[in-house]
Design a protein around this motif. Sequence first.
Motif, mmCIF file in Angstrom:
data_model
loop_
_atom_site.group_PDB
_atom_site.id
_atom_site.type_symbol
_atom_site.label_atom_id
_atom_site.label_comp_id
_atom_site.label_asym_id
_atom_site.label_seq_id
_atom_site.Cartn_x
_atom_site.Cartn_y
_atom_site.Cartn_z
ATOM 1 N N SER A 115 0.819 -1.213 0.000
ATOM 2 C CA SER A 115 0.000 0.000 0.000
ATOM 3 C C SER A 115 0.855 1.266 0.000
ATOM 4 C CB SER A 115 -0.933 0.018 1.217
ATOM 5 O OG SER A 115 -1.772 -1.117 1.220
ATOM 6 N N LEU A 116 1.921 1.261 0.793
ATOM 7 C CA LEU A 116 2.800 2.445 0.826
ATOM 8 C C LEU A 116 3.430 2.657 -0.548
ATOM 9 C CD1 LEU A 116 4.657 2.027 4.271
ATOM 10 C CD2 LEU A 116 2.448 3.104 3.809
ATOM 11 N N ALA A 118 2.183 1.666 -3.400
ATOM 12 C CA ALA A 118 1.108 2.087 -4.313
ATOM 13 C C ALA A 118 0.823 3.576 -4.161
ATOM 14 C CB ALA A 118 -0.149 1.266 -4.040
ATOM 15 N N GLN A 119 0.796 4.054 -2.924
ATOM 16 C CA GLN A 119 0.485 5.465 -2.729
ATOM 17 C C GLN A 119 1.606 6.355 -3.281
ATOM 18 O OE1 GLN A 119 -2.277 6.621 -2.294
ATOM 19 N NE2 GLN A 119 -2.007 8.755 -1.702
ATOM 20 N N ASN A 120 2.854 5.911 -3.146
ATOM 21 C CA ASN A 120 3.941 6.660 -3.782
ATOM 22 C C ASN A 120 3.752 6.685 -5.304
ATOM 23 O OD1 ASN A 120 5.354 7.502 -1.567
ATOM 24 N ND2 ASN A 120 7.307 6.609 -2.210
ATOM 25 N N ILE A 123 1.166 9.329 -6.114
ATOM 26 C CA ILE A 123 1.690 10.698 -5.982
ATOM 27 C C ILE A 123 2.635 11.015 -7.153
ATOM 28 C CG2 ILE A 123 2.951 12.318 -4.499
ATOM 29 C CD1 ILE A 123 0.219 11.221 -3.404
ATOM 30 N N ALA A 124 3.484 10.055 -7.492
ATOM 31 C CA ALA A 124 4.405 10.251 -8.619
ATOM 32 C C ALA A 124 3.612 10.501 -9.903
ATOM 33 C CB ALA A 124 5.325 9.037 -8.774
ATOM 34 N N THR B 4 8.354 16.845 -6.716
ATOM 35 C CA THR B 4 7.665 15.799 -5.948
ATOM 36 C C THR B 4 8.325 14.437 -6.166
ATOM 37 O OG1 THR B 4 5.596 17.047 -6.005
ATOM 38 C CG2 THR B 4 5.435 14.698 -5.563
ATOM 39 N N ILE B 5 8.668 14.148 -7.414
ATOM 40 C CA ILE B 5 9.370 12.882 -7.708
ATOM 41 C C ILE B 5 10.720 12.853 -6.969
ATOM 42 C CG2 ILE B 5 10.400 11.463 -9.529
ATOM 43 C CD1 ILE B 5 7.570 11.554 -10.189
ATOM 44 N N LEU B 8 10.062 12.019 -3.405
ATOM 45 C CA LEU B 8 9.731 10.592 -3.233
ATOM 46 C C LEU B 8 10.990 9.731 -3.321
ATOM 47 C CD1 LEU B 8 6.545 10.342 -5.529
ATOM 48 C CD2 LEU B 8 6.579 10.386 -3.023
ATOM 49 N N ILE B 112 -5.405 -1.072 4.268
ATOM 50 C CA ILE B 112 -4.984 -0.316 3.079
ATOM 51 C C ILE B 112 -5.336 1.159 3.262
ATOM 52 C CG2 ILE B 112 -5.322 0.022 0.590
ATOM 53 C CD1 ILE B 112 -5.944 -2.989 0.358
ATOM 54 N N SER B 115 -2.968 2.755 5.570
ATOM 55 C CA SER B 115 -1.617 2.846 4.996
ATOM 56 C C SER B 115 -1.520 3.949 3.953
ATOM 57 C CB SER B 115 -1.219 1.510 4.358
ATOM 58 O OG SER B 115 -1.247 0.469 5.307
ATOM 59 N N LEU B 116 -2.546 4.077 3.111
ATOM 60 C CA LEU B 116 -2.518 5.135 2.093
ATOM 61 C C LEU B 116 -2.516 6.507 2.772
ATOM 62 C CD1 LEU B 116 -5.071 3.812 -0.590
ATOM 63 C CD2 LEU B 116 -2.632 3.313 -0.370
ATOM 64 N N GLN B 119 0.922 7.144 4.248
ATOM 65 C CA GLN B 119 1.953 7.505 3.277
ATOM 66 C C GLN B 119 1.773 8.949 2.799
ATOM 67 O OE1 GLN B 119 4.652 6.147 2.947
ATOM 68 N NE2 GLN B 119 5.557 6.938 1.071
ATOM 69 N N ASN B 120 0.535 9.388 2.663
ATOM 70 C CA ASN B 120 0.319 10.808 2.355
ATOM 71 C C ASN B 120 0.864 11.699 3.476
ATOM 72 O OD1 ASN B 120 -0.827 10.619 -0.160
ATOM 73 N ND2 ASN B 120 -2.689 11.755 0.371
ATOM 74 N N ILE B 123 4.609 11.948 3.008
ATOM 75 C CA ILE B 123 4.993 12.834 1.890
ATOM 76 C C ILE B 123 4.767 14.299 2.278
ATOM 77 C CG2 ILE B 123 4.612 13.389 -0.560
ATOM 78 C CD1 ILE B 123 5.707 10.530 0.075
ATOM 79 N N TYR B 134 8.328 5.066 10.204
ATOM 80 C CA TYR B 134 7.200 4.204 10.569
ATOM 81 C C TYR B 134 7.588 3.313 11.737
ATOM 82 C CZ TYR B 134 4.398 5.202 6.387
ATOM 83 O OH TYR B 134 3.620 5.805 5.429
#
Lengths: 249, 249
Positions: A115-116, A118-120, A123-124, B4-5, B8, B112, B115-116, B119-120, B123, B134
Amino acid sequence: MNDTIKLLQNHVSIRNFKDEELTEEQIKTIVKSAQMAATSSFMQAYSIIGVKNKDTKQKLAELAGNQAYVAKNGHFFVFCADFYRHKLGAELEQFNEPLATESTEKFLVGSIDASLAAQNAVIAAESMGLGTVYIGGIRSNIEKVSKLLKLPDHVIPIVGLAVGYSDQESSIKPRLPLENVYHVDQYEQNVELTKKQLQNYNQVISAYYSQRTNGIRNERWTEQMTKMLASEKRLTLKSFLIQKQFLLK
Amino acid sequence: MNDTIKLLQNHVSIRNFKDEELTEEQIKTIVKSAQMAATSSFMQAYSIIGVKNKDTKQKLAELAGNQAYVAKNGHFFVFCADFYRHKLGAELEQFNEPLATESTEKFLVGSIDASLAAQNAVIAAESMGLGTVYIGGIRSNIEKVSKLLKLPDHVIPIVGLAVGYSDQESSIKPRLPLENVYHVDQYEQNVELTKKQLQNYNQVISAYYSQRTNGIRNERWTEQMTKMLASEKRLTLKSFLIQKQFLLK
Protein backbone atom coordinates in the motif's frame (compact mmCIF):
# COMPACT_ATOMS: atom_id res chain seq x y z
CA MET A 1 1.24 25.59 1.14
CA ASN A 2 3.94 24.00 -1.03
CA ASP A 3 3.29 22.32 -4.39
CA THR A 4 3.47 18.78 -3.01
CA ILE A 5 0.89 19.55 -0.30
CA LYS A 6 -1.31 21.15 -2.96
CA LEU A 7 -0.99 18.01 -5.06
CA LEU A 8 -1.90 15.77 -2.11
CA GLN A 9 -4.87 17.88 -1.08
CA ASN A 10 -6.24 18.16 -4.62
CA HIS A 11 -6.45 14.41 -5.21
CA VAL A 12 -9.44 13.05 -7.09
CA SER A 13 -9.93 9.57 -8.53
CA ILE A 14 -10.15 9.39 -12.33
CA ARG A 15 -12.31 6.76 -14.03
CA ASN A 16 -12.21 7.96 -17.64
CA PHE A 17 -8.85 7.91 -19.33
CA LYS A 18 -7.71 8.96 -22.78
CA ASP A 19 -6.54 6.21 -25.08
CA GLU A 20 -2.87 7.04 -24.62
CA GLU A 21 -0.34 4.61 -23.18
CA LEU A 22 2.26 5.62 -20.64
CA THR A 23 5.84 5.62 -21.94
CA GLU A 24 8.38 3.17 -20.56
CA GLU A 25 10.10 6.18 -19.00
CA GLN A 26 6.94 7.22 -17.17
CA ILE A 27 6.35 3.67 -15.93
CA LYS A 28 9.94 3.44 -14.69
CA THR A 29 9.65 6.75 -12.82
CA ILE A 30 6.43 5.60 -11.16
CA VAL A 31 7.89 2.22 -10.14
CA LYS A 32 11.13 3.74 -8.87
CA SER A 33 9.13 6.23 -6.79
CA ALA A 34 7.01 3.37 -5.45
CA GLN A 35 10.12 1.45 -4.47
CA MET A 36 11.46 4.32 -2.39
CA ALA A 37 8.51 4.17 0.02
CA ALA A 38 9.42 2.95 3.50
CA THR A 39 9.25 -0.82 4.00
CA SER A 40 8.89 -2.78 7.23
CA SER A 41 12.32 -3.97 8.48
CA PHE A 42 13.61 -3.49 4.91
CA MET A 43 11.62 -6.58 3.86
CA GLN A 44 10.35 -4.98 0.62
CA ALA A 45 7.55 -7.53 0.85
CA TYR A 46 5.69 -6.64 -2.34
CA SER A 47 5.80 -6.94 -6.10
CA ILE A 48 4.17 -4.87 -8.81
CA ILE A 49 2.71 -6.43 -11.94
CA GLY A 50 2.42 -4.00 -14.84
CA VAL A 51 -0.29 -5.19 -17.20
CA LYS A 52 0.40 -4.24 -20.82
CA ASN A 53 -1.22 -7.07 -22.75
CA LYS A 54 -4.64 -5.98 -23.98
CA ASP A 55 -6.27 -9.41 -23.56
CA THR A 56 -5.00 -9.65 -20.00
CA LYS A 57 -6.31 -6.17 -19.25
CA GLN A 58 -9.69 -7.07 -20.71
CA LYS A 59 -9.88 -10.24 -18.61
CA LEU A 60 -8.84 -8.29 -15.52
CA ALA A 61 -11.55 -5.71 -16.21
CA GLU A 62 -14.15 -8.50 -16.31
CA LEU A 63 -12.82 -10.20 -13.19
CA ALA A 64 -12.87 -6.84 -11.37
CA GLY A 65 -16.60 -6.60 -11.95
CA ASN A 66 -16.72 -5.19 -15.49
CA GLN A 67 -14.97 -1.96 -14.68
CA ALA A 68 -14.11 -0.51 -18.12
CA TYR A 69 -11.29 1.68 -16.79
CA VAL A 70 -9.32 -1.41 -15.77
CA ALA A 71 -8.91 -2.06 -19.51
CA LYS A 72 -8.95 1.49 -20.86
CA ASN A 73 -6.20 3.55 -19.28
CA GLY A 74 -2.57 4.51 -19.80
CA HIS A 75 -1.23 1.61 -17.74
CA PHE A 76 -2.50 -0.84 -15.15
CA PHE A 77 -0.57 -1.93 -12.07
CA VAL A 78 -1.34 -4.69 -9.59
CA PHE A 79 0.34 -4.29 -6.20
CA CYS A 80 0.90 -7.62 -4.47
CA ALA A 81 2.12 -8.67 -1.04
CA ASP A 82 5.12 -10.89 -1.73
CA PHE A 83 7.21 -13.21 0.46
CA TYR A 84 8.16 -15.50 -2.40
CA ARG A 85 11.55 -13.86 -2.97
CA HIS A 86 12.32 -14.29 0.74
CA LYS A 87 11.82 -18.03 0.22
CA LEU A 88 14.24 -17.98 -2.72
CA GLY A 89 16.61 -15.89 -0.59
CA ALA A 90 16.55 -18.55 2.11
CA GLU A 91 17.44 -21.15 -0.52
CA LEU A 92 20.42 -19.02 -1.53
CA GLU A 93 21.41 -18.94 2.13
CA GLN A 94 20.99 -22.73 2.30
CA PHE A 95 18.55 -22.30 5.15
CA ASN A 96 16.24 -25.29 5.16
CA GLU A 97 13.98 -24.56 8.13
CA PRO A 98 10.53 -23.08 7.61
CA LEU A 99 10.51 -19.31 7.16
CA ALA A 100 8.23 -17.17 9.36
CA THR A 101 6.20 -15.66 6.53
CA GLU A 102 2.85 -17.31 7.17
CA SER A 103 1.53 -15.33 10.12
CA THR A 104 -1.23 -12.72 10.21
CA GLU A 105 1.49 -10.21 11.11
CA LYS A 106 3.36 -10.95 7.87
CA PHE A 107 0.17 -10.67 5.86
CA LEU A 108 -0.25 -7.21 7.38
CA VAL A 109 3.41 -6.35 6.68
CA GLY A 110 2.98 -7.30 3.02
CA SER A 111 -0.30 -5.40 2.77
CA ILE A 112 1.19 -2.26 4.31
CA ASP A 113 4.37 -2.47 2.20
CA ALA A 114 2.31 -2.86 -0.99
CA SER A 115 0.00 0.00 0.00
CA LEU A 116 2.80 2.44 0.83
CA ALA A 117 4.45 1.66 -2.51
CA ALA A 118 1.11 2.09 -4.31
CA GLN A 119 0.49 5.46 -2.73
CA ASN A 120 3.94 6.66 -3.78
CA ALA A 121 3.05 5.50 -7.32
CA VAL A 122 -0.15 7.57 -7.15
CA ILE A 123 1.69 10.70 -5.98
CA ALA A 124 4.40 10.25 -8.62
CA ALA A 125 1.82 9.78 -11.38
CA GLU A 126 -0.24 12.77 -10.28
CA SER A 127 2.86 14.95 -10.08
CA MET A 128 3.42 14.14 -13.77
CA GLY A 129 -0.08 15.29 -14.66
CA LEU A 130 -1.61 11.81 -14.77
CA GLY A 131 -4.81 10.61 -13.10
CA THR A 132 -5.25 7.43 -11.07
CA VAL A 133 -7.86 5.16 -9.55
CA TYR A 134 -7.37 2.26 -7.16
CA ILE A 135 -9.16 -0.98 -8.02
CA GLY A 136 -10.15 -3.07 -5.01
CA GLY A 137 -12.26 -5.06 -7.48
CA ILE A 138 -9.24 -7.24 -8.30
CA ARG A 139 -10.05 -8.97 -5.00
CA SER A 140 -13.59 -9.88 -6.15
CA ASN A 141 -12.22 -12.85 -8.09
CA ILE A 142 -8.87 -13.01 -6.40
CA GLU A 143 -8.10 -16.62 -7.28
CA LYS A 144 -8.72 -16.09 -11.00
CA VAL A 145 -6.75 -12.83 -10.97
CA SER A 146 -3.85 -14.63 -9.30
CA LYS A 147 -3.92 -17.40 -11.91
CA LEU A 148 -4.10 -14.88 -14.75
CA LEU A 149 -0.99 -13.09 -13.42
CA LYS A 150 0.66 -16.44 -12.58
CA LEU A 151 1.33 -15.48 -8.97
CA PRO A 152 3.16 -18.19 -7.01
CA ASP A 153 2.38 -19.14 -3.41
CA HIS A 154 3.31 -16.43 -0.89
CA VAL A 155 2.17 -13.74 -3.34
CA ILE A 156 -1.32 -12.20 -3.30
CA PRO A 157 -2.89 -9.26 -5.11
CA ILE A 158 -3.65 -6.42 -2.69
CA VAL A 159 -4.91 -3.61 -4.90
CA GLY A 160 -4.97 -2.57 -8.56
CA LEU A 161 -4.16 0.88 -9.89
CA ALA A 162 -5.17 2.37 -13.22
CA VAL A 163 -3.07 5.32 -14.39
CA GLY A 164 -3.48 7.55 -17.42
CA TYR A 165 -4.40 10.89 -18.89
CA SER A 166 -7.70 12.10 -17.48
CA ASP A 167 -10.64 12.47 -19.82
CA GLN A 168 -13.14 13.81 -17.30
CA GLU A 169 -14.03 16.76 -15.13
CA SER A 170 -13.87 16.06 -11.44
CA SER A 171 -14.32 17.81 -8.14
CA ILE A 172 -12.72 17.10 -4.79
CA LYS A 173 -14.85 14.89 -2.56
CA PRO A 174 -15.11 16.29 0.97
CA ARG A 175 -13.67 14.01 3.63
CA LEU A 176 -14.92 13.34 7.16
CA PRO A 177 -14.39 16.29 9.53
CA LEU A 178 -10.78 16.36 10.66
CA GLU A 179 -11.78 16.06 14.33
CA ASN A 180 -13.75 12.90 13.53
CA VAL A 181 -10.70 11.19 12.04
CA TYR A 182 -7.96 12.74 14.18
CA HIS A 183 -8.00 12.04 17.92
CA VAL A 184 -5.59 13.51 20.47
CA ASP A 185 -3.91 11.11 22.92
CA GLN A 186 -6.81 8.71 23.00
CA TYR A 187 -9.75 7.67 20.88
CA GLU A 188 -12.72 10.02 21.29
CA GLN A 189 -14.96 8.49 23.97
CA ASN A 190 -17.92 10.83 23.51
CA VAL A 191 -20.31 8.86 21.31
CA GLU A 192 -22.85 11.67 21.06
CA LEU A 193 -20.19 14.11 19.86
CA THR A 194 -19.06 11.61 17.22
CA LYS A 195 -22.64 11.07 16.05
CA LYS A 196 -23.13 14.84 15.84
CA GLN A 197 -19.99 15.08 13.66
CA LEU A 198 -21.33 12.35 11.41
CA GLN A 199 -24.67 14.12 11.10
CA ASN A 200 -22.97 17.36 10.13
CA TYR A 201 -20.89 15.46 7.60
CA ASN A 202 -24.04 13.84 6.22
CA GLN A 203 -25.27 17.29 5.23
CA VAL A 204 -21.97 18.08 3.50
CA ILE A 205 -22.04 14.85 1.49
CA SER A 206 -25.72 15.10 0.67
CA ALA A 207 -25.14 18.61 -0.71
CA TYR A 208 -22.06 17.40 -2.61
CA TYR A 209 -23.99 14.64 -4.43
CA SER A 210 -26.97 16.90 -5.03
CA GLN A 211 -24.81 19.60 -6.56
CA ARG A 212 -23.00 17.14 -8.82
CA THR A 213 -26.17 15.39 -10.06
CA ASN A 214 -28.60 18.30 -10.22
CA GLY A 215 -30.47 16.93 -7.26
CA ILE A 216 -30.85 13.35 -8.53
CA ARG A 217 -28.62 11.92 -5.78
CA ASN A 218 -28.55 13.31 -2.27
CA GLU A 219 -27.78 10.42 0.05
CA ARG A 220 -26.19 10.86 3.44
CA TRP A 221 -22.74 9.36 4.08
CA THR A 222 -24.03 7.12 6.88
CA GLU A 223 -26.87 6.04 4.58
CA GLN A 224 -24.45 5.14 1.79
CA MET A 225 -22.15 3.27 4.19
CA THR A 226 -24.98 1.42 5.92
CA LYS A 227 -26.48 0.25 2.62
CA MET A 228 -23.08 -0.89 1.40
CA LEU A 229 -22.14 -2.62 4.65
CA ALA A 230 -25.53 -4.34 4.93
CA SER A 231 -24.21 -7.18 2.78
CA GLU A 232 -21.02 -9.18 2.88
CA LYS A 233 -18.46 -8.93 0.10
CA ARG A 234 -15.47 -11.01 -1.01
CA LEU A 235 -15.88 -13.71 1.62
CA THR A 236 -13.52 -16.00 -0.32
CA LEU A 237 -10.53 -13.88 0.70
CA LYS A 238 -9.82 -15.71 3.94
CA SER A 239 -9.67 -19.21 2.44
CA PHE A 240 -7.67 -17.91 -0.52
CA LEU A 241 -5.11 -16.33 1.79
CA ILE A 242 -4.75 -19.57 3.68
CA GLN A 243 -4.35 -21.49 0.42
CA LYS A 244 -1.56 -19.08 -0.57
CA GLN A 245 0.21 -19.63 2.78
CA PHE A 246 -0.88 -16.49 4.55
CA LEU A 247 -2.88 -16.09 7.80
CA LEU A 248 -1.86 -19.57 8.94
CA LYS A 249 -0.87 -18.32 12.42
CA MET B 1 12.29 15.03 -12.76
CA ASN B 2 9.86 17.28 -10.87
CA ASP B 3 10.26 18.28 -7.20
CA THR B 4 7.66 15.80 -5.95
CA ILE B 5 9.37 12.88 -7.71
CA LYS B 6 12.70 14.06 -6.27
CA LEU B 7 11.12 14.13 -2.81
CA LEU B 8 9.73 10.59 -3.23
CA GLN B 9 12.97 9.18 -4.56
CA ASN B 10 15.11 10.80 -1.86
CA HIS B 11 13.19 9.28 1.05
CA VAL B 12 15.16 8.08 4.05
CA SER B 13 13.85 7.05 7.46
CA ILE B 14 14.89 9.31 10.34
CA ARG B 15 15.41 7.88 13.83
CA ASN B 16 16.99 10.85 15.60
CA PHE B 17 14.84 13.92 15.97
CA LYS B 18 15.51 17.33 17.46
CA ASP B 19 13.60 18.21 20.59
CA GLU B 20 11.16 20.48 18.77
CA GLU B 21 7.43 19.91 18.65
CA LEU B 22 5.38 20.30 15.52
CA THR B 23 3.00 23.25 15.52
CA GLU B 24 -0.77 22.68 15.46
CA GLU B 25 -0.69 24.13 11.95
CA GLN B 26 1.86 21.54 10.78
CA ILE B 27 -0.14 18.71 12.34
CA LYS B 28 -3.32 19.92 10.67
CA THR B 29 -1.63 20.12 7.27
CA ILE B 30 -0.29 16.59 7.67
CA VAL B 31 -3.67 15.17 8.76
CA LYS B 32 -5.58 16.99 6.00
CA SER B 33 -3.13 15.64 3.44
CA ALA B 34 -3.54 12.15 4.88
CA GLN B 35 -7.31 12.44 4.63
CA MET B 36 -7.17 13.25 0.92
CA ALA B 37 -5.64 9.86 0.06
CA ALA B 38 -7.95 7.56 -1.87
CA THR B 39 -10.19 5.34 0.25
CA SER B 40 -11.92 2.10 -0.68
CA SER B 41 -15.57 2.77 -1.69
CA PHE B 42 -15.34 6.07 0.21
CA MET B 43 -15.36 4.09 3.49
CA GLN B 44 -12.59 6.21 5.10
CA ALA B 45 -12.04 3.19 7.30
CA TYR B 46 -9.27 4.58 9.50
CA SER B 47 -8.56 6.94 12.36
CA ILE B 48 -5.39 8.72 13.37
CA ILE B 49 -4.38 9.15 17.00
CA GLY B 50 -1.95 12.01 17.56
CA VAL B 51 0.01 11.36 20.73
CA LYS B 52 1.01 14.57 22.53
CA ASN B 53 1.03 13.53 26.17
CA LYS B 54 4.63 12.82 27.24
CA ASP B 55 3.73 9.94 29.57
CA THR B 56 1.68 8.26 26.85
CA LYS B 57 4.55 8.66 24.40
CA GLN B 58 6.98 7.20 26.92
CA LYS B 59 4.70 4.19 27.51
CA LEU B 60 4.25 3.72 23.78
CA ALA B 61 8.01 3.82 23.29
CA GLU B 62 8.38 1.02 25.86
CA LEU B 63 5.55 -1.04 24.37
CA ALA B 64 7.09 -0.65 20.90
CA GLY B 65 10.25 -2.37 22.13
CA ASN B 66 12.07 0.52 23.79
CA GLN B 67 12.45 2.59 20.66
CA ALA B 68 13.54 6.02 21.94
CA TYR B 69 12.35 7.87 18.84
CA VAL B 70 8.75 6.89 19.61
CA ALA B 71 9.02 9.26 22.59
CA LYS B 72 11.53 11.79 21.25
CA ASN B 73 10.22 13.39 18.07
CA GLY B 74 8.16 16.33 16.88
CA HIS B 75 4.89 14.40 16.95
CA PHE B 76 3.73 10.81 17.02
CA PHE B 77 0.81 9.43 15.02
CA VAL B 78 -0.88 6.04 15.24
CA PHE B 79 -2.79 5.03 12.13
CA CYS B 80 -5.65 2.65 12.90
CA ALA B 81 -8.11 0.64 10.82
CA ASP B 82 -11.53 1.82 11.97
CA PHE B 83 -15.07 0.53 11.37
CA TYR B 84 -16.40 1.86 14.66
CA ARG B 85 -17.85 5.02 13.12
CA HIS B 86 -19.68 2.87 10.54
CA LYS B 87 -21.38 1.12 13.46
CA LEU B 88 -22.42 4.49 14.90
CA GLY B 89 -23.54 5.53 11.42
CA ALA B 90 -25.77 2.45 11.21
CA GLU B 91 -27.30 3.45 14.57
CA LEU B 92 -28.04 6.89 13.12
CA GLU B 93 -29.73 5.14 10.19
CA GLN B 94 -31.69 2.98 12.67
CA PHE B 95 -30.33 -0.11 10.97
CA ASN B 96 -30.35 -2.92 13.50
CA GLU B 97 -28.95 -5.84 11.50
CA PRO B 98 -25.29 -6.84 11.83
CA LEU B 99 -22.92 -4.77 9.70
CA ALA B 100 -20.50 -6.53 7.34
CA THR B 101 -17.33 -5.18 8.89
CA GLU B 102 -15.92 -8.37 10.38
CA SER B 103 -14.52 -10.12 7.32
CA THR B 104 -10.89 -10.57 6.29
CA GLU B 105 -11.72 -8.34 3.31
CA LYS B 106 -12.74 -5.49 5.62
CA PHE B 107 -9.60 -5.95 7.70
CA LEU B 108 -7.64 -5.53 4.48
CA VAL B 109 -9.72 -2.49 3.46
CA GLY B 110 -9.00 -0.81 6.80
CA SER B 111 -5.31 -1.70 6.61
CA ILE B 112 -4.98 -0.32 3.08
CA ASP B 113 -6.98 2.84 3.89
CA ALA B 114 -4.82 3.50 6.96
CA SER B 115 -1.62 2.85 5.00
CA LEU B 116 -2.52 5.13 2.09
CA ALA B 117 -3.37 7.92 4.55
CA ALA B 118 -0.12 7.29 6.43
CA GLN B 119 1.95 7.51 3.28
CA ASN B 120 0.32 10.81 2.36
CA ALA B 121 1.23 12.03 5.85
CA VAL B 122 4.84 11.01 5.22
CA ILE B 123 4.99 12.83 1.89
CA ALA B 124 3.35 15.94 3.35
CA ALA B 125 5.76 15.98 6.30
CA GLU B 126 8.81 15.45 4.11
CA SER B 127 7.69 18.21 1.74
CA MET B 128 7.74 20.55 4.77
CA GLY B 129 11.34 19.60 5.56
CA LEU B 130 10.45 17.11 8.30
CA GLY B 131 11.74 13.56 8.72
CA THR B 132 9.66 10.45 9.44
CA VAL B 133 9.92 6.84 10.53
CA TYR B 134 7.20 4.20 10.57
CA ILE B 135 6.87 2.16 13.75
CA GLY B 136 5.60 -1.40 13.22
CA GLY B 137 6.67 -1.98 16.82
CA ILE B 138 3.30 -0.69 18.03
CA ARG B 139 2.03 -4.15 17.01
CA SER B 140 4.48 -5.91 19.36
CA ASN B 141 2.18 -5.25 22.31
CA ILE B 142 -0.91 -4.44 20.33
CA GLU B 143 -3.41 -5.15 23.10
CA LYS B 144 -1.64 -2.86 25.57
CA VAL B 145 -1.22 -0.14 22.93
CA SER B 146 -4.95 -0.35 22.16
CA LYS B 147 -5.83 -0.03 25.83
CA LEU B 148 -3.46 2.91 26.26
CA LEU B 149 -5.12 4.74 23.35
CA LYS B 150 -8.59 3.59 24.50
CA LEU B 151 -9.46 2.11 21.11
CA PRO B 152 -12.98 0.61 20.99
CA ASP B 153 -13.89 -2.64 19.24
CA HIS B 154 -13.65 -2.44 15.44
CA VAL B 155 -10.54 -0.24 15.74
CA ILE B 156 -6.99 -1.61 15.61
CA PRO B 157 -3.57 0.04 15.42
CA ILE B 158 -1.95 -0.62 12.05
CA VAL B 159 1.26 1.40 12.12
CA GLY B 160 2.88 4.23 14.07
CA LEU B 161 4.65 7.22 12.56
CA ALA B 162 7.17 9.50 14.25
CA VAL B 163 7.62 12.89 12.61
CA GLY B 164 10.05 15.67 13.44
CA TYR B 165 13.11 17.68 12.58
CA SER B 166 15.97 15.40 11.64
CA ASP B 167 19.04 15.36 13.82
CA GLN B 168 21.08 12.87 11.81
CA GLU B 169 22.95 12.34 8.59
CA SER B 170 21.46 9.69 6.36
CA SER B 171 21.98 8.11 2.99
CA ILE B 172 19.44 6.56 0.64
CA LYS B 173 19.19 2.80 1.04
CA PRO B 174 19.30 1.02 -2.32
CA ARG B 175 16.14 -0.94 -3.11
CA LEU B 176 15.79 -4.29 -4.88
CA PRO B 177 16.52 -4.11 -8.63
CA LEU B 178 13.50 -2.67 -10.42
CA GLU B 179 13.14 -5.79 -12.60
CA ASN B 180 12.99 -7.95 -9.47
CA VAL B 181 10.04 -5.99 -8.08
CA TYR B 182 8.32 -5.00 -11.32
CA HIS B 183 6.94 -7.79 -13.53
CA VAL B 184 5.32 -7.32 -16.93
CA ASP B 185 1.96 -9.06 -17.56
CA GLN B 186 2.73 -11.98 -15.30
CA TYR B 187 4.90 -12.84 -12.34
CA GLU B 188 8.46 -13.75 -13.40
CA GLN B 189 8.56 -17.54 -13.74
CA ASN B 190 12.32 -17.87 -14.15
CA VAL B 191 13.56 -18.81 -10.68
CA GLU B 192 17.22 -18.83 -11.67
CA LEU B 193 16.95 -15.30 -13.08
CA THR B 194 15.29 -14.10 -9.87
CA LYS B 195 18.00 -15.72 -7.75
CA LYS B 196 20.67 -14.09 -9.92
CA GLN B 197 19.00 -10.70 -9.35
CA LEU B 198 18.98 -11.32 -5.61
CA GLN B 199 22.66 -12.27 -5.67
CA ASN B 200 23.55 -9.08 -7.51
CA TYR B 201 21.48 -7.11 -5.02
CA ASN B 202 23.28 -8.86 -2.16
CA GLN B 203 26.52 -7.30 -3.38
CA VAL B 204 24.93 -3.84 -3.50
CA ILE B 205 23.57 -4.12 0.04
CA SER B 206 26.75 -5.65 1.42
CA ALA B 207 28.74 -2.73 -0.02
CA TYR B 208 26.18 -0.26 1.32
CA TYR B 209 26.50 -1.53 4.91
CA SER B 210 30.27 -1.84 4.65
CA GLN B 211 30.64 1.73 3.43
CA ARG B 212 28.37 3.10 6.17
CA THR B 213 30.04 1.19 9.02
CA ASN B 214 33.68 1.25 7.91
CA GLY B 215 33.52 -2.44 7.15
CA ILE B 216 32.00 -3.54 10.48
CA ARG B 217 28.75 -4.68 8.86
CA ASN B 218 28.61 -6.28 5.43
CA GLU B 219 25.68 -8.69 5.45
CA ARG B 220 23.84 -9.73 2.33
CA TRP B 221 20.18 -8.82 1.95
CA THR B 222 19.12 -12.48 1.73
CA GLU B 223 21.24 -13.18 4.82
CA GLN B 224 19.60 -10.36 6.76
CA MET B 225 16.10 -11.44 5.68
CA THR B 226 16.69 -15.13 6.37
CA LYS B 227 18.00 -14.42 9.87
CA MET B 228 15.07 -12.17 10.60
CA LEU B 229 12.48 -14.55 9.16
CA ALA B 230 13.97 -17.56 10.95
CA SER B 231 11.85 -16.73 13.99
CA GLU B 232 8.19 -15.85 14.40
CA LYS B 233 7.13 -12.40 15.57
CA ARG B 234 3.90 -10.92 16.91
CA LEU B 235 1.93 -14.14 16.89
CA THR B 236 -0.71 -12.57 19.14
CA LEU B 237 -2.00 -10.45 16.27
CA LYS B 238 -4.48 -13.01 14.96
CA SER B 239 -6.27 -13.63 18.25
CA PHE B 240 -6.25 -9.90 19.01
CA LEU B 241 -7.88 -9.11 15.66
CA ILE B 242 -10.57 -11.68 16.33
CA GLN B 243 -11.14 -10.25 19.80
CA LYS B 244 -11.58 -6.80 18.22
CA GLN B 245 -14.16 -8.17 15.73
CA PHE B 246 -11.90 -8.48 12.69
CA LEU B 247 -10.99 -11.58 10.63
CA LEU B 248 -14.13 -13.37 11.81
CA LYS B 249 -15.04 -14.44 8.25
